[in-house]
Write a protein that holds these residues in place. Structure first.
Motif, short mmCIF file in Angstrom:
data_model
loop_
_atom_site.label_atom_id
_atom_site.label_comp_id
_atom_site.label_asym_id
_atom_site.label_seq_id
_atom_site.Cartn_x
_atom_site.Cartn_y
_atom_site.Cartn_z
N PHE A 175 42.78 37.58 45.67
CA PHE A 175 41.53 38.30 45.46
C PHE A 175 41.29 39.37 46.53
O PHE A 175 41.60 39.17 47.70
CB PHE A 175 40.35 37.33 45.48
CG PHE A 175 40.17 36.55 44.22
CD1 PHE A 175 39.49 37.10 43.14
CD2 PHE A 175 40.67 35.27 44.10
CE1 PHE A 175 39.31 36.38 41.98
CE2 PHE A 175 40.49 34.54 42.94
CZ PHE A 175 39.81 35.10 41.86
N ARG A 176 40.71 40.46 46.12
CA ARG A 176 40.11 41.41 47.05
C ARG A 176 38.76 40.83 47.44
O ARG A 176 38.13 40.09 46.68
CB ARG A 176 39.93 42.77 46.39
CG ARG A 176 41.23 43.41 45.92
CD ARG A 176 40.98 44.72 45.21
NE ARG A 176 42.22 45.38 44.79
CZ ARG A 176 42.82 45.20 43.62
NH1 ARG A 176 42.27 44.38 42.73
NH2 ARG A 176 43.95 45.81 43.32
N ARG A 177 38.28 41.21 48.62
CA ARG A 177 37.03 40.60 49.10
C ARG A 177 35.85 40.93 48.19
O ARG A 177 34.99 40.08 47.97
CB ARG A 177 36.74 41.02 50.53
CG ARG A 177 36.55 42.51 50.76
CD ARG A 177 36.33 42.81 52.23
NE ARG A 177 36.03 44.22 52.47
CZ ARG A 177 35.72 44.71 53.67
NH1 ARG A 177 35.69 43.91 54.71
NH2 ARG A 177 35.46 45.99 53.82
N ALA A 178 35.83 42.14 47.63
CA ALA A 178 34.72 42.52 46.74
C ALA A 178 34.75 41.68 45.47
O ALA A 178 33.70 41.36 44.90
CB ALA A 178 34.81 44.00 46.40
N GLU A 179 35.94 41.31 45.03
CA GLU A 179 36.08 40.48 43.82
C GLU A 179 35.58 39.06 44.09
O GLU A 179 34.93 38.45 43.23
CB GLU A 179 37.54 40.45 43.37
CG GLU A 179 38.08 41.81 42.94
CD GLU A 179 39.59 41.81 42.78
OE1 GLU A 179 40.12 42.81 42.25
OE2 GLU A 179 40.25 40.83 43.19
N LEU A 180 35.89 38.55 45.27
CA LEU A 180 35.46 37.19 45.62
C LEU A 180 33.95 37.06 45.64
O LEU A 180 33.38 36.13 45.07
CB LEU A 180 36.03 36.79 46.98
CG LEU A 180 37.36 36.05 47.04
CD1 LEU A 180 37.74 35.77 48.48
CD2 LEU A 180 37.31 34.75 46.24
N VAL A 181 33.29 37.99 46.32
CA VAL A 181 31.84 37.87 46.46
C VAL A 181 31.11 38.21 45.16
O VAL A 181 29.93 37.86 44.99
CB VAL A 181 31.31 38.75 47.61
CG1 VAL A 181 31.91 38.30 48.93
CG2 VAL A 181 31.60 40.23 47.37
N ALA A 182 31.80 38.88 44.23
CA ALA A 182 31.18 39.23 42.95
C ALA A 182 31.28 38.10 41.93
O ALA A 182 30.63 38.15 40.88
CB ALA A 182 31.81 40.49 42.37
N LEU A 183 32.07 37.07 42.23
CA LEU A 183 32.26 35.98 41.27
C LEU A 183 30.96 35.22 41.03
O LEU A 183 30.21 34.92 41.95
CB LEU A 183 33.31 34.99 41.79
CG LEU A 183 34.77 35.40 41.71
CD1 LEU A 183 35.66 34.30 42.29
CD2 LEU A 183 35.19 35.71 40.27
N THR A 184 30.72 34.89 39.77
CA THR A 184 29.59 34.05 39.40
C THR A 184 30.12 32.82 38.67
O THR A 184 31.28 32.80 38.24
CB THR A 184 28.60 34.79 38.48
OG1 THR A 184 29.24 35.03 37.21
CG2 THR A 184 28.15 36.11 39.09
#
Length: 323
Positions: free
Chosen positions: A159-168
């Motif tokens: 994962f890219r960091r932006a993808e990780l924090v965007a996960l719901t």
């Protein structure tokens, strides 16, 4: 057939249309890009104020001096490229001619690139062995369980960091074989077509699916952001972690295992997965299924790096020397 002639818009409707139009224009760039551009242009404006220059509209001579100042301060050529893009974007947004297209500016940048080189300074990869040591240091606290899930999932899904924090929670589908994760939008999918990746079960102590399940259960997260801040008294916040927080988690546990924290960043998890998978013999195509790289050239670079000593041509020469 009577043509449909739209009624005249009121002043309020025109303002609302203008706001909507500006919103769509803003969405042509990702949030991360807009954030970076805003930061870069702020740096340029600050420099202009300190050096009695006008930032908007700026003269090409001012931009050249700014580039020279930044280069002398050790700013990488790749960062200067982005700062020029930010200056260009700010001028175009205000209807000004952009100074970045001037021959003097392009010549200065070319000279900086030749003088300083363009090879990027890469953060170290958090390979499988390193991630294993990191999660061994995660405490049995609520924060520790979150960090364990973040490290293992971040690695397993490249994962890219932006993808990780965007996960719901709505992006997760637990299945017999593991976990299906829908990535709504990413660096290589700016228009949000969506991508689904598989996260298989791992070993008992290092299973990303188990770690994520435990975190969601103990944190009581049933909807909304997956990874959240944990406050005093083990209170779980409602908002998602910032992408900077992911980097801080990786750095903290790199330091905990005796590594130089400054050598690691959020991207280390992604790079670590690709490196470890390449070392294990995974094909470029299988790597791309998880990492979602558009360019196989980038992945080929990881594979070449991982296999530098494998079937090395020099071994044939050494064999001729004998013992």
């Amino acid at each position: 057939m009577t043509a449909l002639i739209p009624a005249k818009n009121t002043d309020l409707e025109r303002r609302e249309l203008a706001e909507a139009a500006q919103h769509y224009i803003d969405q042509s760039l990702s949030f991360a890009t807009r954030k970076a551009y805003a930061s870069d242009f702020k740096i340029f404006k600050t420099w202009c104020v300190a050096n009695a220059q006008t930032a908007l509209p700026a003269k090409p001579e001012s931009v050249v001096l700014f580039l020279a100042s930044q280069a002398q301060a050790g700013v990488a050529a790749s960062t200067l490229n982005r700062r020029l893009a930010a200056i260009k974007c700010a001028h175009e947004a205000q209807g000004h001619a952009t100074p970045t297209a001037h021959k003097g500016v392009t010549a200065a940048l070319k000279g900086i690139r030749r003088a300083k080189g363009i090879a990027p300074i890469k953060k170290k990869a958090a390979t499988a062995d390193i991630v294993k040591e990191m999660v061994r240091h995660c405490p049995p606290t609520l924060t520790g369980k979150r960090d364990r899930a973040l490290l293992l999932l971040g690695f397993a899904g490249a994962f890219r960091r932006a993808e990780l924090v965007a996960l719901t929670v709505a992006d997760l589908a637990f299945v017999v074989d593991g976990l299906r994760v829908t990535i709504r939008q990413s660096k290589t999918d700016q228009e949000g077509a969506g991508q689904v990746i598989a996260i298989p079960h791992g070993s008992l102590l290092f299973c990303p699916v188990t770690a994520l399940t435990n975190w969601l259960a103990v944190a009581g997260v049933r909807e909304g952001a997956v990874f959240r801040a944990v406050g005093k008294g083990s209170r779980v916040g409602g908002a998602a972690l910032s992408d900077k927080s992911v980097a801080n988690v990786v750095k903290r546990y790199a330091g905990a295992v005796g590594l130089n924290a400054a050598d690691f960043a959020a991207h280390s998890l992604r790079a670590g997965f690709v490196t470890s998978a390449a070392e294990a013999g995974a094909s470029i195509f299988k790597l791309a299924e998880v990492s979602r790289h558009r360019s196989t050239d980038v992945l080929a670079g990881y594979v070449r790096s991982a296999n530098l000593f494998k079937d090395h041509a020099g071994r044939i020469c050494y064999e001729r020397f004998g013992d």
